[in-house]
Design a protein around this motif. Structure first.
Motif, PDB file in Angstrom:
ATOM      1  N   GLU A   1       0.823  -1.209   0.000  1.00 40.28           N
ATOM      2  CA  GLU A   1       0.000   0.000   0.000  1.00 40.28           C
ATOM      3  C   GLU A   1       0.859   1.262   0.000  1.00 40.28           C
ATOM      4  O   GLU A   1       0.516   2.252  -0.644  1.00 40.28           O
ATOM      5  N   GLU A   2       1.998   1.233   0.714  1.00 38.28           N
ATOM      6  CA  GLU A   2       2.882   2.390   0.731  1.00 38.28           C
ATOM      7  C   GLU A   2       3.418   2.687  -0.658  1.00 38.28           C
ATOM      8  O   GLU A   2       3.566   3.849  -1.057  1.00 38.28           O
ATOM      9  N   LEU A   3       3.711   1.637  -1.407  1.00 45.39           N
ATOM     10  CA  LEU A   3       4.196   1.820  -2.772  1.00 45.39           C
ATOM     11  C   LEU A   3       3.105   2.425  -3.654  1.00 45.39           C
ATOM     12  O   LEU A   3       3.373   3.277  -4.495  1.00 45.39           O
ATOM     13  N   LEU A   4       1.876   1.981  -3.446  1.00 46.18           N
ATOM     14  CA  LEU A   4       0.770   2.530  -4.225  1.00 46.18           C
ATOM     15  C   LEU A   4       0.536   4.003  -3.903  1.00 46.18           C
ATOM     16  O   LEU A   4       0.252   4.811  -4.790  1.00 46.18           O
ATOM     17  N   VAL A   5       0.647   4.364  -2.636  1.00 48.92           N
ATOM     18  CA  VAL A   5       0.480   5.764  -2.241  1.00 48.92           C
ATOM     19  C   VAL A   5       1.528   6.621  -2.943  1.00 48.92           C
ATOM     20  O   VAL A   5       1.222   7.712  -3.454  1.00 48.92           O
ATOM     21  N   ALA A   6       2.760   6.129  -2.995  1.00 51.03           N
ATOM     22  CA  ALA A   6       3.821   6.869  -3.682  1.00 51.03           C
ATOM     23  C   ALA A   6       3.500   7.030  -5.160  1.00 51.03           C
ATOM     24  O   ALA A   6       3.754   8.078  -5.757  1.00 51.03           O
ATOM     25  N   MET A   7       2.929   6.007  -5.759  1.00 56.71           N
ATOM     26  CA  MET A   7       2.553   6.074  -7.171  1.00 56.71           C
ATOM     27  C   MET A   7       1.419   7.061  -7.401  1.00 56.71           C
ATOM     28  O   MET A   7       1.432   7.831  -8.367  1.00 56.71           O
ATOM     29  N   VAL A   8       0.442   7.053  -6.519  1.00 59.66           N
ATOM     30  CA  VAL A   8      -0.678   7.992  -6.641  1.00 59.66           C
ATOM     31  C   VAL A   8      -0.171   9.427  -6.502  1.00 59.66           C
ATOM     32  O   VAL A   8      -0.572  10.319  -7.260  1.00 59.66           O
ATOM     33  N   ASP A   9       0.728   9.643  -5.547  1.00 60.24           N
ATOM     34  CA  ASP A   9       1.287  10.979  -5.369  1.00 60.24           C
ATOM     35  C   ASP A   9       2.028  11.440  -6.621  1.00 60.24           C
ATOM     36  O   ASP A   9       1.955  12.605  -7.010  1.00 60.24           O
ATOM     37  N   ALA A  10       2.737  10.498  -7.263  1.00 56.48           N
ATOM     38  CA  ALA A  10       3.545  10.851  -8.435  1.00 56.48           C
ATOM     39  C   ALA A  10       2.704  11.065  -9.678  1.00 56.48           C
ATOM     40  O   ALA A  10       3.070  11.864 -10.550  1.00 56.48           O
ATOM     41  N   THR A  11       1.583  10.381  -9.792  1.00 51.54           N
ATOM     42  CA  THR A  11       0.804  10.437 -11.032  1.00 51.54           C
ATOM     43  C   THR A  11      -0.376  11.402 -10.977  1.00 51.54           C
ATOM     44  O   THR A  11      -0.565  12.202 -11.895  1.00 51.54           O
ATOM     45  N   THR A  12      -1.170  11.348  -9.940  1.00 57.63           N
ATOM     46  CA  THR A  12      -2.376  12.181  -9.900  1.00 57.63           C
ATOM     47  C   THR A  12      -2.230  13.404  -8.996  1.00 57.63           C
ATOM     48  O   THR A  12      -2.520  14.526  -9.423  1.00 57.63           O
ATOM     49  N   GLN A  13      -1.766  13.208  -7.786  1.00 53.02           N
ATOM     50  CA  GLN A  13      -1.647  14.344  -6.871  1.00 53.02           C
ATOM     51  C   GLN A  13      -0.621  15.352  -7.365  1.00 53.02           C
ATOM     52  O   GLN A  13      -0.857  16.564  -7.353  1.00 53.02           O
TER      53      GLN A  13
END
Length: 219
Positions: free
Chosen positions: A44-56
């Motif tokens: 989940e931590e890896l996914l959060v980092a991905m979301v931050d990099a792509t959408t946020q």
């Protein structure tokens, strides 16, 4: 940490989120699972980092452009699209992985991802609405137009493959020009005064043009 995220993204893209384990990620970066826990505790931590990099991150960049007071609506839209295309071209694996895994994301991460997507839509919609209001853009539906533009930008993550001979910058410039061309008025159709009275003036021009056409048909 960046290498861990890069390898996780690659594995998520190849195997899906559910089909990838932290052990897989550890092996991909040459660490034991115990050592991996020094950097990340869960998928989940890896996914959060991905979301931050792509959408946020994308939404934050677009917000900065939209708030600029030194650009008119067309310049803002051009820069918004250019920025978003570069985001997609430079991080295609992140975007494709999240797009494919959308239904499998944990609830909190899915919510964060959705918020970021809505923020991107909101920034572009507001610029289109601004352009329509001041008469810089044709009277288009801002929501539909924004979704169409975002679709053009997002699709870059699927078809564009950067290389020294094929850099992302010209692609971003072309798509940005295409987006502006979708909505901008001809130079002679921009009101001198960006007010309701300026829009009324354009409407009068349209009515005069229509009247001339009808008169010509009667003759």
């Amino acid at each position: 940490m960046s290498e861990i995220i890069d390898q996780a993204m690659r594995l998520f893209a190849e195997r899906g989120y559910d089909g990838t384990t932290l052990q897989d990620v550890a092996e991909a970066v040459g660490l034991s699972r115990a050592n991996l826990y020094n950097y990340v505790k869960s998928k989940e931590e890896l996914l959060v980092a991905m979301v931050d990099a792509t959408t946020q991150s994308a939404a934050s960049s677009l917000r900065e452009v939209r708030r600029r007071t030194d650009l008119d609506s067309a310049e803002k839209l051009r820069m918004l699209v250019h920025t978003l295309v570069l985001h997609r071209a430079e991080q295609p694996a992140q975007f494709r992985t999240l797009d494919r895994s959308d239904q499998a994301l944990p609830a909190e991460i899915a919510k964060k991802h959705l918020e970021g997507r809505r923020a991107v839509l909101r920034e572009i919609t507001e610029v289109v609405e601004e352009g329509v209001t001041v008469g810089r853009f044709r009277p288009v539906d801002a929501g539909i137009t924004a979704l169409s533009i975002i679709g053009m930008c997002n699709w870059v993550a699927w078809w564009f493959h950067p290389s020294p001979a094929h850099p992302a910058e010209p692609v971003a410039e072309q798509i940005a020009e295409n987006a502006v061309a979708m909505v901008v008025r001809d130079a002679g159709r921009i009101p001198d005064t960006p007010t309701p009275l300026g829009i009324v003036s354009l409407l009068r021009q349209d009515l005069d043009h229509l009247a001339r056409l009808l008169t010509a048909e009667d003759e």
